[in-house]
Enzyme design. Structure first.
Site, mmCIF file in Angstrom:
data_model
loop_
_atom_site.group_PDB
_atom_site.id
_atom_site.type_symbol
_atom_site.label_atom_id
_atom_site.label_comp_id
_atom_site.label_asym_id
_atom_site.label_seq_id
_atom_site.Cartn_x
_atom_site.Cartn_y
_atom_site.Cartn_z
ATOM 1 C CE LYS A 1 -3.891 -2.271 2.366
ATOM 2 N NZ LYS A 1 -3.263 -3.548 2.759
HETATM 3 O O1 LIG Z 1 -4.872 -4.323 0.180
HETATM 4 C C1 LIG Z 1 -5.287 -5.250 0.893
HETATM 5 O O2 LIG Z 1 -4.879 -6.384 0.747
HETATM 6 C C2 LIG Z 1 -6.381 -4.948 1.832
HETATM 7 C C3 LIG Z 1 -7.249 -3.943 1.463
HETATM 8 C C4 LIG Z 1 -8.455 -3.771 2.165
HETATM 9 O O3 LIG Z 1 -9.297 -2.959 1.819
HETATM 10 N N1 LIG Z 1 -8.699 -4.556 3.246
HETATM 11 C C5 LIG Z 1 -7.815 -5.533 3.658
HETATM 12 O O4 LIG Z 1 -8.129 -6.238 4.624
HETATM 13 N N2 LIG Z 1 -6.613 -5.685 3.010
HETATM 14 C C6 LIG Z 1 -5.614 -6.669 3.484
HETATM 15 O O5 LIG Z 1 -6.148 -7.979 3.325
HETATM 16 C C7 LIG Z 1 -5.836 -8.812 4.442
HETATM 17 C C8 LIG Z 1 -7.130 -9.265 5.089
HETATM 18 O O6 LIG Z 1 -6.873 -10.240 6.044
HETATM 19 P P1 LIG Z 1 -8.040 -11.206 6.611
HETATM 20 O O7 LIG Z 1 -9.126 -10.308 7.121
HETATM 21 O O8 LIG Z 1 -7.339 -11.968 7.698
HETATM 22 O O9 LIG Z 1 -8.479 -12.096 5.483
HETATM 23 C C9 LIG Z 1 -4.935 -7.977 5.356
HETATM 24 O O10 LIG Z 1 -3.597 -8.281 5.031
HETATM 25 C C10 LIG Z 1 -5.236 -6.546 4.975
HETATM 26 O O11 LIG Z 1 -4.100 -5.703 5.122
#
Ligand SMILES: O=C(O)c1cc(=O)[nH]c(=O)n1[C@@H]1O[C@H](COP(=O)(O)O)[C@@H](O)[C@H]1O
EC number: 4.1.1.23
Length: 272
Positions: free
Chosen positions: A95
């Site tokens: 990001k």
């Molecule tokens: O860019 C991302 O991957 C991201 C964007 C977003 O809007 N929301 C989001 O949760 N993420 C990333 O996606 C992952 C979600 O993790 P879980 O909720 O464990 O599946 C994390 O590493 C967040 O940093």
């Protein structure tokens, strides 16, 4: 191979829209690994090896490694994925977003140091902050659009001459930034209707969709609003629900079962 080509091929080869997020948290590791000297690598490698034939991409999240002073582990992990699972693209979730001269260094961090195939970026600083990434036609440029978190609407939903800012972002990127066809957008699973509005303005551009599993997003709604006419166009990302599906010595098998279950659910929805 170009990121977009390897993504297309992985969608087809593994019949999967699942992206496994690699977000290591040693406190959640199974007990037998917790004090191992190379625990972060051993844990992530086991997950990767157990799921590589079930995914369209892996997405290591850089802060999870940097906070542990484990950037060298991240380098080794990405090298391992390329060596043992060629054709599975690696998205570095960083990001980033900064003025152009600094952005050059972030681009070489992602693509030279880490050898990532794609990187997540924050478009808030505008076109010149993303240009060093856009210029890499072989690499994926995945821009935050409508994020999954509760505060995502604070700025992203603000009215921008009659349309929400996130849609303006989507429209501008699709129209003006995607000359090399290497752009994708992040649209959270927690806002499926907004995801559908993004799909309507970006055509078949890939959407990275985090927010299922631990954040509660609905897979069926994501597919209904987000799939392309070909039934693809999505990288549905899950980290914790897969990584920590098991807590014992069989954690990798449990992760495989969780990834396989998610792939099957997605495939039922996209073909239903
Ligand atoms: O860019 C991302 O991957 C991201 C964007 C977003 O809007 N929301 C989001 O949760 N993420 C990333 O996606 C992952 C979600 O993790 P879980 O909720 O464990 O599946 C994390 O590493 C967040 O940093």
């Amino acid at each position: 191979m170009h990121f977009m080509q390897s993504l297309q091929q992985a969608w087809t080869r593994n019949d999967s829209l699942v992206c496994v997020g690699l977000d290591p948290e040693p406190a959640k590791f199974p007990a037998h690994l917790r004090d191992a000297p190379d625990a972060v690598f051993d844990f992530c490698r086991a997950i990767v090896d157990a799921t590589a034939d079930l995914v369209c991409a892996f997405k290591p999240q850089i802060a999870h490694f940097a906070a542990l002073r484990a950037e060298d582990t991240l380098e080794r992990l990405i090298a391992h994925i390329h060596a043992k699972h060629p054709g599975v693209p690696v998205i570095l979730d960083a990001k980033r977003g900064d003025i152009g001269s600094t952005a050059q260094h972030y681009a070489s961090e992602a693509f030279e140091r880490y050898q990532a195939d794609a990187v997540t970026l924050n478009p808030y600083l505008g076109r010149d902050s993303i240009q060093p990434f856009l210029d890499r036609a072989d690499k994926g440029v995945i821009l935050l659009c409508r994020t999954s978190n509760p505060g995502g609407a604070d700025f992203q939903a603000l009215d921008c001459s009659g349309q929400p800012l996130y849609l303006r972002v989507a429209e501008t990127i699709a129209r003006d930034w995607n000359a090399h066809g290497n752009c994708a957008l992040v649209t959270g699973a927690t806002w499926p209707e907004e995801l559908g509005k993004v799909r309507a303005v970006v055509g078949d551009m890939p959407l990275l969709v985090p927010g299922i599993g631990a954040q509660g997003g609905d897979v069926e709604a994501v597919l209904r609003h987000g799939r392309t006419a070909a039934g693809t166009g999505l990288l549905i990302s899950s980290s914790r629900a897969i990584l920590y599906a098991g807590h014992g010595e069989d954690f990798a098998a449990a992760a495989r079962a969780a990834a396989s279950g998610l792939r099957d659910t997605i495939n039922r929805c996209r073909r239903g």
